[in-house]
Design a protein around this motif. Structure first.
Motif, PDB file in Angstrom:
ATOM      1  N   ASN B  51       0.636  -1.392   0.003  1.00 48.56           N
ATOM      2  CA  ASN B  51       0.140  -0.342   0.072  1.00 48.56           C
ATOM      3  C   ASN B  51       1.022   1.255   0.031  1.00 48.56           C
ATOM      4  O   ASN B  51       0.463   2.274  -0.719  1.00 48.56           O
ATOM      5  CB  ASN B  51      -1.164  -0.025   1.165  1.00 48.56           C
ATOM      6  CG  ASN B  51      -1.814  -1.016   1.362  1.00 48.56           C
ATOM      7  OD1 ASN B  51      -2.345  -1.572  -0.297  1.00 48.56           O
ATOM      8  ND2 ASN B  51      -2.728  -1.399   2.094  1.00 48.56           N
ATOM      9  N   TYR B  55       0.014   3.319  -3.013  1.00 50.00           N
ATOM     10  CA  TYR B  55      -1.305   4.698  -2.960  1.00 50.00           C
ATOM     11  C   TYR B  55       0.132   5.746  -2.480  1.00 50.00           C
ATOM     12  O   TYR B  55      -0.481   6.293  -2.865  1.00 50.00           O
ATOM     13  CB  TYR B  55      -1.811   4.056  -1.974  1.00 50.00           C
ATOM     14  CG  TYR B  55      -2.584   2.935  -2.870  1.00 50.00           C
ATOM     15  CD1 TYR B  55      -3.551   3.166  -3.927  1.00 50.00           C
ATOM     16  CD2 TYR B  55      -2.537   2.075  -2.153  1.00 50.00           C
ATOM     17  CE1 TYR B  55      -4.607   2.513  -4.032  1.00 50.00           C
ATOM     18  CE2 TYR B  55      -3.660   0.520  -2.772  1.00 50.00           C
ATOM     19  CZ  TYR B  55      -4.504   0.314  -3.353  1.00 50.00           C
ATOM     20  OH  TYR B  55      -5.021   0.381  -4.095  1.00 50.00           O
ATOM     21  N   ASP B  81       4.846   7.575   4.689  1.00 48.76           N
ATOM     22  CA  ASP B  81       4.361   7.824   3.636  1.00 48.76           C
ATOM     23  C   ASP B  81       4.331   8.699   3.799  1.00 48.76           C
ATOM     24  O   ASP B  81       3.110   9.446   4.317  1.00 48.76           O
ATOM     25  CB  ASP B  81       3.335   6.523   2.199  1.00 48.76           C
ATOM     26  CG  ASP B  81       2.332   6.517   2.516  1.00 48.76           C
ATOM     27  OD1 ASP B  81       2.053   7.733   2.314  1.00 48.76           O
ATOM     28  OD2 ASP B  81       1.929   5.647   2.940  1.00 48.76           O
ATOM     29  N   THR B  98     -11.700  -0.762  -2.239  1.00 43.44           N
ATOM     30  CA  THR B  98     -10.294  -0.743  -3.772  1.00 43.44           C
ATOM     31  C   THR B  98     -10.751   0.687  -4.012  1.00 43.44           C
ATOM     32  O   THR B  98     -11.449   0.830  -5.146  1.00 43.44           O
ATOM     33  CB  THR B  98      -9.937  -1.424  -4.192  1.00 43.44           C
ATOM     34  OG1 THR B  98      -8.933  -1.064  -4.733  1.00 43.44           O
ATOM     35  CG2 THR B  98     -10.634  -1.840  -5.342  1.00 43.44           C
ATOM     36  N   THR B  99      -9.269   1.628  -4.491  1.00 41.47           N
ATOM     37  CA  THR B  99      -9.900   2.788  -5.304  1.00 41.47           C
ATOM     38  C   THR B  99      -8.657   2.349  -6.434  1.00 41.47           C
ATOM     39  O   THR B  99      -8.418   3.126  -7.651  1.00 41.47           O
ATOM     40  CB  THR B  99      -9.085   4.395  -5.375  1.00 41.47           C
ATOM     41  OG1 THR B  99      -7.905   3.985  -4.450  1.00 41.47           O
ATOM     42  CG2 THR B  99     -10.087   4.641  -4.034  1.00 41.47           C
ATOM     43  N   LEU B 105      -8.140  -5.829   0.115  1.00 37.50           N
ATOM     44  CA  LEU B 105      -8.469  -6.855   1.783  1.00 37.50           C
ATOM     45  C   LEU B 105      -7.099  -6.525   2.646  1.00 37.50           C
ATOM     46  O   LEU B 105      -6.756  -6.147   3.904  1.00 37.50           O
ATOM     47  CB  LEU B 105      -8.329  -8.305   1.126  1.00 37.50           C
ATOM     48  CG  LEU B 105      -9.129  -8.898   0.555  1.00 37.50           C
ATOM     49  CD1 LEU B 105      -8.974 -10.401   0.329  1.00 37.50           C
ATOM     50  CD2 LEU B 105     -10.448  -8.835   2.041  1.00 37.50           C
ATOM     51  N   LEU B 107      -5.815  -3.446   4.547  1.00 37.37           N
ATOM     52  CA  LEU B 107      -6.221  -2.715   5.422  1.00 37.37           C
ATOM     53  C   LEU B 107      -6.788  -3.463   6.131  1.00 37.37           C
ATOM     54  O   LEU B 107      -6.714  -3.983   7.347  1.00 37.37           O
ATOM     55  CB  LEU B 107      -6.522  -1.187   5.384  1.00 37.37           C
ATOM     56  CG  LEU B 107      -5.867  -0.670   4.480  1.00 37.37           C
ATOM     57  CD1 LEU B 107      -6.444   0.927   4.178  1.00 37.37           C
ATOM     58  CD2 LEU B 107      -4.616  -0.431   5.491  1.00 37.37           C
TER      59      LEU B 107
HETATM   60  N1  LIG Z   1      -0.976   4.558   2.200  1.00 33.16           N
HETATM   61  C1  LIG Z   1      -1.793   4.515   1.545  1.00 33.16           C
HETATM   62  N2  LIG Z   1      -1.852   6.265   1.027  1.00 33.16           N
HETATM   63  C2  LIG Z   1      -3.487   6.233   0.549  1.00 33.16           C
HETATM   64  N3  LIG Z   1      -4.392   5.908   0.728  1.00 33.16           N
HETATM   65  C3  LIG Z   1      -3.754   4.038   0.653  1.00 33.16           C
HETATM   66  C4  LIG Z   1      -3.311   4.206   1.401  1.00 33.16           C
HETATM   67  N4  LIG Z   1      -3.348   2.442   2.192  1.00 33.16           N
HETATM   68  C5  LIG Z   1      -4.559   2.348   1.370  1.00 33.16           C
HETATM   69  N5  LIG Z   1      -4.740   2.866   0.556  1.00 33.16           N
HETATM   70  C6  LIG Z   1      -6.549   3.168  -0.038  1.00 33.16           C
HETATM   71  O1  LIG Z   1      -7.476   2.576   1.660  1.00 33.16           O
HETATM   72  C7  LIG Z   1      -7.647   1.802  -0.144  1.00 33.16           C
HETATM   73  C8  LIG Z   1      -7.890   0.372   0.320  1.00 33.16           C
HETATM   74  O2  LIG Z   1      -6.309  -0.582   0.846  1.00 33.16           O
HETATM   75  P1  LIG Z   1      -6.429  -1.954   0.802  1.00 33.16           P
HETATM   76  O3  LIG Z   1      -5.481  -2.601   1.082  1.00 33.16           O
HETATM   77  O4  LIG Z   1      -7.292  -2.827   2.208  1.00 33.16           O
HETATM   78  O5  LIG Z   1      -6.839  -2.824  -0.666  1.00 33.16           O
HETATM   79  P2  LIG Z   1      -6.260  -2.454  -2.193  1.00 33.16           P
HETATM   80  O6  LIG Z   1      -4.231  -1.714  -1.761  1.00 33.16           O
HETATM   81  O7  LIG Z   1      -7.306  -1.434  -2.972  1.00 33.16           O
HETATM   82  O8  LIG Z   1      -5.931  -4.348  -2.377  1.00 33.16           O
HETATM   83  P3  LIG Z   1      -5.613  -4.615  -1.666  1.00 33.16           P
HETATM   84  O9  LIG Z   1      -4.239  -4.756  -0.877  1.00 33.16           O
HETATM   85  O10 LIG Z   1      -6.470  -6.229  -1.754  1.00 33.16           O
HETATM   86  O11 LIG Z   1      -4.725  -5.675  -3.149  1.00 33.16           O
HETATM   87  C9  LIG Z   1      -6.945   1.298  -1.266  1.00 33.16           C
HETATM   88  O12 LIG Z   1      -7.290   1.914  -2.357  1.00 33.16           O
HETATM   89  C10 LIG Z   1      -6.621   2.745  -1.086  1.00 33.16           C
HETATM   90  O13 LIG Z   1      -7.353   4.087  -1.779  1.00 33.16           O
END
Ligand SMILES: Nc1ncnc2c1ncn2[C@@H]1O[C@H](COP(=O)(O)OP(=O)(O)OP(=O)(O)O)[C@@H](O)[C@H]1O
Ligand SMILES: [Mg+2]
Lengths: 131, 135
Positions: B51, B55, B81, B98-99, B105, B107
């Motif tokens: 992440n 992100y 970050d 998810t964006t 999954l 977080l």
């Molecule tokens: N460090 C971060 N900075 C900005 N946004 C974040 C960060 N971590 C997570 N997010 C946001 O939270 C959402 C959910 O994160 P999560 O890890 O649960 O799912 P994902 O990364 O989209 O998919 P997956 O982890 O299952 O591959 C992300 O799609 C993003 O929008």
């Protein structure tokens, strides 16, 4: 650059993931596996992950992708050898691995592949008759 | 409570994620954590590092071995970050949200896989996530 070896085993392909893969290597494996599948006209893939010490959401997505891609190419994938600690973690993480068939070990996986391939042959024959 | 070991690493590419997984695994093995505890924490580390990379545009992680006065051992990971931050933390924590093109999954899963989970984030300021697993 290291790669994951893909072995041909009769009409199946055997992939044993022995290293902790970075993302690029995982994507490369998807590519190589699909081209190998087409080249060898294999009917099934055994993906042995018994050496893998964790399956995160990225790896889970890769396993689902491989299963989906092989199916589109007329083959089946069975993932074998998930370690107990990894299985516990997969469930708690929330990964459901839809469409991924699993078996305890290579022998059991081979048995499933055999049945799946037989079944799809029969089904194919039946559909031909109907036309 | 005291910090008995601590080191930092950057998260700039997916090889860094592999290195972090190995670092967490080795430390926890040495401290005597169970295989299941190790695997859960390694998986959470992998999710949060990815992440931060995807992100957050890359970041850093601080790895700490904790000793409580009663002798209990813990492993703490602090991810940081300076990316866009998370506007709606509850939404981000929801399984399936998810964006990007993930499973949504990472977080929620990391929260379930650890004993303590803390998100500090606001839009524009970046994200800091602290997770701890106790023996
Ligand atoms: N460090 C971060 N900075 C900005 N946004 C974040 C960060 N971590 C997570 N997010 C946001 O939270 C959402 C959910 O994160 P999560 O890890 O649960 O799912 P994902 O990364 O989209 O998919 P997956 O982890 O299952 O591959 C992300 O799609 C993003 O929008
Ligand atoms: Mg994620």
């Amino acid at each position: 650059m290291n790669t994951i070896p893909i072995l041909k085993l009769g009409e199946y392909l055997l992939v044993s993931i022995q290293v902790d893969m970075h993302d690029r290597l995982a994507l490369q494996l998807q590519d190589e596996l699909t081209s190998m599948l087409v080249k060898t006209k294999s009917r099934g893939v055994l993906l042995d992950i018994s050496f893998l010490e964790m399956v995160d959401s990225f790896m889970g997505r890769m396993l689902s992708n491989i299963a989906a891609m092989t199916r589109l190419l007329g083959a089946e994938t069975v993932v074998v050898g998930i370690q107990p600690a990894v299985a516990i973690t997969i469930v708690e993480l929330g990964l459901t691995l839809p469409n991924v068939r699993t078996a305890l070990n290579v022998d059991a996986g081979m048995e499933i592949l055999r049945r799946l391939v037989d079944f799809s042959d029969q089904k194919g024959g039946y559909e031909c008759q109907q036309e | 409570m005291s910090v008995s070991k601590s080191d930092a690493a950057t998260i700039q590419n997916t090889e860094d994620i592999v290195r972090l997984r190995q670092r967490v695994r080795d430390l926890m093995k040495n401290e005597g954590f169970s295989l299941v505890d190790q695997t859960k924490m390694v998986t959470a580390a992998s999710e949060l590092a990815r992440n931060a990379l995807v992100y957050g545009g890359g970041g850093a992680v601080l790895v700490e071995v904790l000793k409580e006065d009663n002798g209990r051992t813990g492993l703490r990971l602090i991810f940081e970050d300076h990316g866009p931050g998370i506007a709606d933390i509850d939404q981000a924590l929801t399984d399936g949200f998810t964006t990007g093109n993930g499973l949504g999954l990472g977080l929620g899963g990391s929260k379930r896989l650890t004993n303590e989970f803390l998100i500090d984030s606001s839009p524009g300021a970046g994200t800091r996530i602290t997770v701890t697993r106790w023996m």
